[in-house]
Motif scaffolding. Structure first.
Motif, mmCIF file in Angstrom:
data_model
loop_
_atom_site.group_PDB
_atom_site.id
_atom_site.type_symbol
_atom_site.label_atom_id
_atom_site.label_comp_id
_atom_site.label_asym_id
_atom_site.label_seq_id
_atom_site.Cartn_x
_atom_site.Cartn_y
_atom_site.Cartn_z
ATOM 1 N N LEU A 143 0.829 -1.208 0.000
ATOM 2 C CA LEU A 143 0.000 0.000 0.000
ATOM 3 C C LEU A 143 0.861 1.255 0.000
ATOM 4 O O LEU A 143 0.582 2.221 -0.717
ATOM 5 N N ARG A 144 1.929 1.256 0.782
ATOM 6 C CA ARG A 144 2.821 2.417 0.809
ATOM 7 C C ARG A 144 3.524 2.581 -0.536
ATOM 8 O O ARG A 144 3.685 3.708 -1.037
ATOM 9 N N ALA A 145 3.910 1.483 -1.164
ATOM 10 C CA ALA A 145 4.545 1.567 -2.479
ATOM 11 C C ALA A 145 3.593 2.133 -3.524
ATOM 12 O O ALA A 145 3.995 2.893 -4.415
ATOM 13 N N LEU A 146 2.314 1.790 -3.415
ATOM 14 C CA LEU A 146 1.315 2.319 -4.346
ATOM 15 C C LEU A 146 1.151 3.827 -4.162
ATOM 16 O O LEU A 146 1.042 4.578 -5.143
ATOM 17 N N PHE A 147 1.128 4.272 -2.924
ATOM 18 C CA PHE A 147 1.048 5.714 -2.658
ATOM 19 C C PHE A 147 2.271 6.431 -3.218
ATOM 20 O O PHE A 147 2.156 7.474 -3.877
ATOM 21 N N ASP A 148 3.450 5.868 -2.972
ATOM 22 C CA ASP A 148 4.676 6.480 -3.482
ATOM 23 C C ASP A 148 4.656 6.555 -5.010
ATOM 24 O O ASP A 148 5.127 7.536 -5.596
ATOM 25 N N ARG A 149 4.117 5.535 -5.652
ATOM 26 C CA ARG A 149 4.024 5.532 -7.110
ATOM 27 C C ARG A 149 3.081 6.624 -7.601
ATOM 28 O O ARG A 149 3.360 7.331 -8.575
ATOM 29 N N ALA A 150 1.957 6.796 -6.924
ATOM 30 C CA ALA A 150 1.001 7.840 -7.299
ATOM 31 C C ALA A 150 1.635 9.218 -7.200
ATOM 32 O O ALA A 150 1.413 10.089 -8.055
ATOM 33 N N VAL A 151 2.447 9.430 -6.177
ATOM 34 C CA VAL A 151 3.131 10.712 -6.004
ATOM 35 C C VAL A 151 4.201 10.888 -7.070
ATOM 36 O O VAL A 151 4.343 11.969 -7.671
ATOM 37 N N GLU A 152 4.956 9.836 -7.326
ATOM 38 C CA GLU A 152 6.053 9.905 -8.291
ATOM 39 C C GLU A 152 5.563 10.306 -9.678
ATOM 40 O O GLU A 152 6.190 11.126 -10.360
ATOM 41 N N VAL A 153 4.446 9.752 -10.102
ATOM 42 C CA VAL A 153 3.906 10.044 -11.432
ATOM 43 C C VAL A 153 3.561 11.525 -11.571
ATOM 44 O O VAL A 153 3.663 12.098 -12.666
ATOM 45 N N ALA A 154 3.171 12.160 -10.469
ATOM 46 C CA ALA A 154 2.767 13.564 -10.508
ATOM 47 C C ALA A 154 3.910 14.529 -10.218
ATOM 48 O O ALA A 154 3.690 15.741 -10.158
ATOM 49 N N ASP A 155 5.122 14.027 -10.045
ATOM 50 C CA ASP A 155 6.276 14.886 -9.783
ATOM 51 C C ASP A 155 6.539 15.755 -11.017
ATOM 52 O O ASP A 155 6.778 15.236 -12.109
ATOM 53 N N PRO A 156 6.523 17.075 -10.877
ATOM 54 C CA PRO A 156 6.749 17.938 -12.045
ATOM 55 C C PRO A 156 8.070 17.681 -12.767
ATOM 56 O O PRO A 156 8.159 17.897 -13.976
ATOM 57 N N MET A 157 9.086 17.227 -12.057
ATOM 58 C CA MET A 157 10.355 16.956 -12.714
ATOM 59 C C MET A 157 10.249 15.778 -13.674
ATOM 60 O O MET A 157 11.074 15.617 -14.571
ATOM 61 N N ARG A 158 9.236 14.967 -13.497
ATOM 62 C CA ARG A 158 8.999 13.843 -14.409
ATOM 63 C C ARG A 158 8.002 14.196 -15.510
ATOM 64 O O ARG A 158 8.058 13.645 -16.607
ATOM 65 N N SER A 159 7.075 15.107 -15.194
ATOM 66 C CA SER A 159 5.914 15.264 -16.075
ATOM 67 C C SER A 159 5.772 16.618 -16.753
ATOM 68 O O SER A 159 5.076 16.732 -17.771
ATOM 69 N N LEU A 160 6.409 17.652 -16.242
ATOM 70 C CA LEU A 160 6.136 19.000 -16.761
ATOM 71 C C LEU A 160 6.756 19.255 -18.131
ATOM 72 O O LEU A 160 6.161 19.945 -18.970
ATOM 73 N N ALA A 161 7.934 18.702 -18.374
ATOM 74 C CA ALA A 161 8.650 19.017 -19.614
ATOM 75 C C ALA A 161 7.798 18.731 -20.848
ATOM 76 O O ALA A 161 7.839 19.486 -21.829
ATOM 77 N N GLY A 162 7.007 17.659 -20.809
ATOM 78 C CA GLY A 162 6.185 17.311 -21.958
ATOM 79 C C GLY A 162 5.076 18.302 -22.244
ATOM 80 O O GLY A 162 4.515 18.302 -23.348
ATOM 81 N N ALA A 163 4.748 19.142 -21.263
ATOM 82 C CA ALA A 163 3.685 20.135 -21.454
ATOM 83 C C ALA A 163 4.228 21.495 -21.859
ATOM 84 O O ALA A 163 3.457 22.380 -22.233
ATOM 85 N N LEU A 164 5.544 21.677 -21.800
ATOM 86 C CA LEU A 164 6.130 22.975 -22.116
ATOM 87 C C LEU A 164 6.261 23.170 -23.623
ATOM 88 O O LEU A 164 6.683 22.268 -24.336
ATOM 89 N N PRO A 165 5.935 24.358 -24.116
ATOM 90 C CA PRO A 165 6.219 24.675 -25.522
ATOM 91 C C PRO A 165 7.704 24.973 -25.688
ATOM 92 O O PRO A 165 8.425 25.097 -24.693
ATOM 93 N N PRO A 166 8.194 25.097 -26.914
ATOM 94 C CA PRO A 166 9.568 25.565 -27.100
ATOM 95 C C PRO A 166 9.747 26.913 -26.392
ATOM 96 O O PRO A 166 8.817 27.711 -26.312
ATOM 97 N N LYS A 167 10.947 27.138 -25.880
ATOM 98 C CA LYS A 167 11.175 28.391 -25.165
ATOM 99 C C LYS A 167 10.896 29.572 -26.087
ATOM 100 O O LYS A 167 11.438 29.651 -27.197
ATOM 101 N N PRO A 168 10.012 30.472 -25.668
ATOM 102 C CA PRO A 168 9.635 31.581 -26.554
ATOM 103 C C PRO A 168 10.771 32.575 -26.744
ATOM 104 O O PRO A 168 11.642 32.736 -25.883
ATOM 105 N N ASP A 169 10.768 33.241 -27.896
ATOM 106 C CA ASP A 169 11.689 34.343 -28.117
ATOM 107 C C ASP A 169 11.207 35.550 -27.304
ATOM 108 O O ASP A 169 10.030 35.687 -26.995
ATOM 109 N N GLY A 170 12.084 36.429 -26.980
ATOM 110 C CA GLY A 170 11.681 37.627 -26.253
ATOM 111 C C GLY A 170 11.599 37.376 -24.766
ATOM 112 O O GLY A 170 12.096 36.381 -24.223
ATOM 113 N N ARG A 171 10.922 38.271 -24.085
ATOM 114 C CA ARG A 171 10.861 38.217 -22.623
ATOM 115 C C ARG A 171 9.914 37.121 -22.155
ATOM 116 O O ARG A 171 8.770 37.032 -22.612
#
Length: 416
Positions: free
Chosen positions: A8-36
């Motif tokens: 049960l604890r491993a399942l909770f840890d897995r649920a948290v891991e999947v939502a870690d932004p360091m694992r998941s955010l990059a895929g949602a980012l657009p190319p870095k915009p030009d300008g400010r």
């Protein structure tokens, strides 16, 4: 099959891991915009999100507000810590600084907003002449009332100078992308952190009705502001036309990952829902009935998974959030039933206002309490579930998880 508590604890840890932004955010980012590029944000996951942005883009200009203890190292984005779930002066000062930063942006600039659960408290800018103390008192009363998060956030939007789309208005006419981690039932962007980048379809009259329904009497300044109609930003406001809101991580994804992990361990998983709401002890009793009913016909282990956001109507003087209260009520309802273990935790690592995610229970929970002279029914009556599980050494204390996809509940049932 693994030891039930370990699984049960491993399942909770897995649920948290999947939502870690360091694992998941990059895929949602657009190319870095030009300008400010200006990065702003608020929530328990926002500092980790900012860290992920800089991992992809390099150092960025910006300001993000997170909960005390949830800061992450960033090279360019300033991380400010403030209080949650009740706002404080640090959050109020940081919010004003964020608004001033957005006022410097123009039509050729790009604003990236990083929004996650907890932002409702961390983004603090009371409207009109409402004081911080009055907002703090209202927040405490709402949290104790048992009101669902959707209604609480509806009220928060109406009395805020930053929620309900007003953060986005401050950035207009810049282009804005808001990336969100959902911690609310239904994953409505307007409910996550009370929708700082989303127009508000509600109204002041509805907020007043919610206050009356839950028996909360606001300060005179708050009542007067609402009775005068407040200052909502409707969804079709032109100043929101350059905003894109994207929910890129949600409870359903974490539950699905836990289900997959259970399957790999030889346990069939059933997801009861990712948006369950209600009084924690009532939901616990319903889930106990469901577990016992299913156990009667089982020939192989079964896992019942659920998410959402439960509430507690606080009538006692104890320490206990909705996950711990659910676990305690579940243990009482199961009454030592053989072959049933469970975990209930908040994925942000904080259940209520305690630095505890939740608790685990099993067939021996009530017997262990009895051997230590602890009355579980009295603990439930006092809303003192955290103290109860602390005495049993059955708390789950992961520390800051740096993400937030709401409650995680798992009931492991083995055949009799």
């Amino acid at each position: 099959m693994h030891d039930p508590s370990q699984l049960l604890r491993a399942l909770f840890d897995r649920a948290v891991e999947v939502a870690d932004p360091m694992r998941s955010l990059a895929g949602a980012l657009p190319p870095k915009p030009d300008g400010r590029l200006v990065v702003v944000g608020a929530g328990k996951a926002s500092a980790r999100m900012a860290e992920a942005v800089e991992a992809a883009y390099g150092p960025c200009e910006g300001l993000v507000i997170t909960r005390y203890g949830y800061a992450r190292p960033c090279e360019g984005i300033e991380i400010v810590e403030a209080a949650h779930p009740v706002p404080d002066a640090a959050g109020q000062v940081a919010t004003q600084r964020m608004l001033r930063l957005l006022e410097t942006t123009g039509p050729d600039d790009f604003v990236l907003a990083l929004i996650s659960g907890g932002g409702s408290a961390l983004l603090c800018a009371p409207a009109a002449d409402i004081t911080l103390a009055e907002k703090q008192a209202l927040t405490n009363a709402l949290l104790a009332s048992g009101a669902p998060i959707g209604e609480i956030n509806g009220i928060r939007k109406q009395i805020s100078a930053v929620k309900g789309g007003k953060l986005a208005v401050a950035a207009y006419p810049s282009r804005m992308l808001a990336l969100m981690i959902s911690d609310v039932p239904g994953d409505d962007p307007g409910d996550i952190a009370s929708g700082p980048t989303v127009g508000d379809p509600g109204d002041a009259a509805r907020a007043l009705a919610s206050l009356k329904r839950w028996g909360v009497e606001p300060a005179p300044s708050i009542r007067a502001f609402l009775e005068a109609g407040g200052n909502p930003i409707p969804p079709d406001d032109l100043r929101l036309s350059k905003v894109e809101n994207v929910v890129y991580a949600a409870p359903s994804q974490s539950l699905a990952a836990a289900a997959e992990m259970a399957d790999e361990a030889g346990v069939r998983a059933v997801i009861l829902g990712d948006a369950i709401e209600g009084e924690a002890r009532d939901v616990a009793r319903a889930h106990a009935d469901e577990a016992l009913r299913r156990q009667a016909d089982l020939t192989a282990p079964l896992l019942l998974l659920s998410g959402g956001e439960l509430t507690v109507t606080r009538t006692g003087n104890g320490i206990g959030g909705p996950n711990a209260e659910y676990a305690l009520a579940l243990a009482l309802a199961l009454d030592g039933a053989a072959g049933i273990h469970a975990i209930a935790c908040d994925t942000d690592g904080v259940d209520g206002a305690a630095e505890v995610a939740g608790a685990v229970i099993g067939p021996g929970t009530l017997g262990k309490a009895q051997s230590r002279g602890i009355d579980p029914a009295a603990a439930l009556a006092e809303n003192d579930a955290h103290s109860f599980f602390a005495a049993l050494d059955d708390q789950v204390v992961p520390g800051p998880t740096l993400t937030n996809v709401n409650d995680f509940r798992a009931i492991l049932i083995t055949p009799l």
